[in-house]
Design a protein around this motif. Structure first.
Motif, PDB file in Angstrom:
ATOM      1  N   GLN A  11      70.504  11.153  78.723  1.00  0.00           N
ATOM      2  CA  GLN A  11      71.743  11.705  79.278  1.00  0.00           C
ATOM      3  C   GLN A  11      72.287  10.796  80.367  1.00  0.00           C
ATOM      4  N   ALA A  15      77.746  12.764  82.993  1.00  0.00           N
ATOM      5  CA  ALA A  15      78.176  13.529  81.823  1.00  0.00           C
ATOM      6  C   ALA A  15      78.317  15.001  82.177  1.00  0.00           C
ATOM      7  N   ASN A  19      76.803  19.206  77.507  1.00  0.00           N
ATOM      8  CA  ASN A  19      77.813  18.747  76.545  1.00  0.00           C
ATOM      9  C   ASN A  19      77.238  18.674  75.134  1.00  0.00           C
ATOM     10  N   ASP A  22      74.700  15.760  74.025  1.00  0.00           N
ATOM     11  CA  ASP A  22      73.308  15.882  74.465  1.00  0.00           C
ATOM     12  C   ASP A  22      72.577  17.027  73.780  1.00  0.00           C
ATOM     13  N   ARG A  30      73.493   9.631  69.354  1.00  0.00           N
ATOM     14  CA  ARG A  30      73.784   9.919  70.770  1.00  0.00           C
ATOM     15  C   ARG A  30      74.074   8.679  71.608  1.00  0.00           C
ATOM     16  N   ARG A  34      77.604   8.386  73.479  1.00  0.00           N
ATOM     17  CA  ARG A  34      77.623   8.229  74.941  1.00  0.00           C
ATOM     18  C   ARG A  34      78.357   6.951  75.326  1.00  0.00           C
ATOM     19  N   ASP A  39      80.615  12.405  75.551  1.00  0.00           N
ATOM     20  CA  ASP A  39      80.011  13.428  76.397  1.00  0.00           C
ATOM     21  C   ASP A  39      80.826  13.672  77.662  1.00  0.00           C
TER      22      ASP A  39
END
Length: 319
Positions: A11, A15, A19, A22, A30, A34, A39
């Motif tokens: 994460q 962020a 969200n 995640d 991811r 990201r 996010d």
């Protein structure tokens, strides 16, 4: 299993908590999502809203067409893609800086979740899909779309050579006002240019607030920003940007709407600029530049400020 209150692996620091990237996106996607800031959707809104202003003001100035619905939707998809591509490019060029800043060292490239080569491929894929959408517009809008790549390419380097990198961000983020107006009308004019300048002033307002989160780290590594430049005098400068944004938007509306549009359309459109301005006044009243959480909250609230203007421009186009 991961505990409910445990921070998801990878994460990013700033962020939105909980969200969808995640919590719900497949694990292998991811890092790329990201990288595109999926996010943190506020940036997509800030890129999209000037597009909506442009097409809605153009529709109010002439007359709405069914194709405007595609311009609105196409700009929405394009904003997601081009914001993602722009953020990817920004993180590629800033990979050395991001690792030295507390808020950004958790991003995918400095954290090692994505390599530079993988990021370049991901950026290219996003650009290609966005290009397919752009090619559905008229030739003048297509040319403007290609021209938009110039400020996008320059922006990540601006903080290295000027105290005003927010100007370059404004040039890039508000280009959609010109493009969407042209997608509707087929040509540019003074009115969309004034709307573009209004958006740049708005960007100076909200991104100076945002940059106050990083002033200490930026000072240590020599990164420039309007937040560092203004320091404790930020509020008077922000007030000036606020006034400039509202006045320029009002001028754009007055220039765009012909007499035959009617007084109601004019009143509604100007009310949108007025409501937009009052939201910025509220933000300024809430601002504490030394409180990072407040700066981030107010920065994110600019989605609502921009939507106020878009809503009233839509009403003006429909009356």
């Amino acid at each position: 299993m991961t505990a409910r209150n445990e921070t998801p692996v990878g994460q990013v620091a700033d962020a939105v908590t909980g969200n969808w990237v995640d919590r719900r996106a497949p694990a292998w996607t991811r890092p790329y999502l990201r990288l595109s800031r999926a996010d943190r959707p506020i940036g997509t809104w800030l890129l999209l809203l000037p597009c909506w202003w442009g097409v809605l003001l153009a529709a109010a100035a002439t007359e709405p067409r069914w194709f405007d619905l595609w311009i609105i939707a196409g700009c929405g998809i394009g904003a997601v893609l081009m914001r993602g591509a722009g953020c990817t490019w920004n993180d590629i060029t800033d990979r050395g800086i991001d690792g030295s800043v507390a808020r950004t060292r958790s991003r995918p490239i400095p954290s090692g979740a994505v390599t530079v080569t993988q990021a370049l491929i991901w950026m290219a894929l996003q650009c290609l899909v966005a290009l397919a959408i752009l090619l559905s517009f008229n030739s003048a809008a297509i040319l403007l779309g290609f021209a938009a790549l110039i400020p996008v390419a320059i922006y990540p380097f601006a903080k290295r050579f000027t105290w005003w990198p927010q100007v370059f961000l404004g040039l890039a983020f508000n280009w959609g006002a010109l493009l969407a107006w042209t997608a509707h009308t087929g040509s540019l004019g003074l009115a969309p240019f004034m709307l573009y300048l209004a958006g740049i002033a708005w960007t100076l307002f909200y991104d100076t607030i945002y940059a106050h989160q990083d002033v200490e780290d930026d000072a240590l590594i020599g990164v420039k920003s309007t937040a560092r430049l203004f320091g404790e005098n930020s509020k008077p400068w922000l007030r000036g940007f606020l006034i400039a944004s509202v006045v320029l938007m009002a001028v754009a509306i007055i220039l765009a709407l012909p007499p035959e549009a009617g007084i109601l359309a004019m009143v509604l459109a100007i009310a949108g600029a007025w409501g937009f301005g009052w939201h910025l006044v509220w933000q300024l009243g809430q601002l504490d530049t030394g409180d990072n959480a407040t700066c981030l909250r107010l920065f994110r609230s600019n989605r609502d400020a921009g939507l106020i203007a878009a809503l009233f421009l839509a009403l003006a186009a429909l009356v």
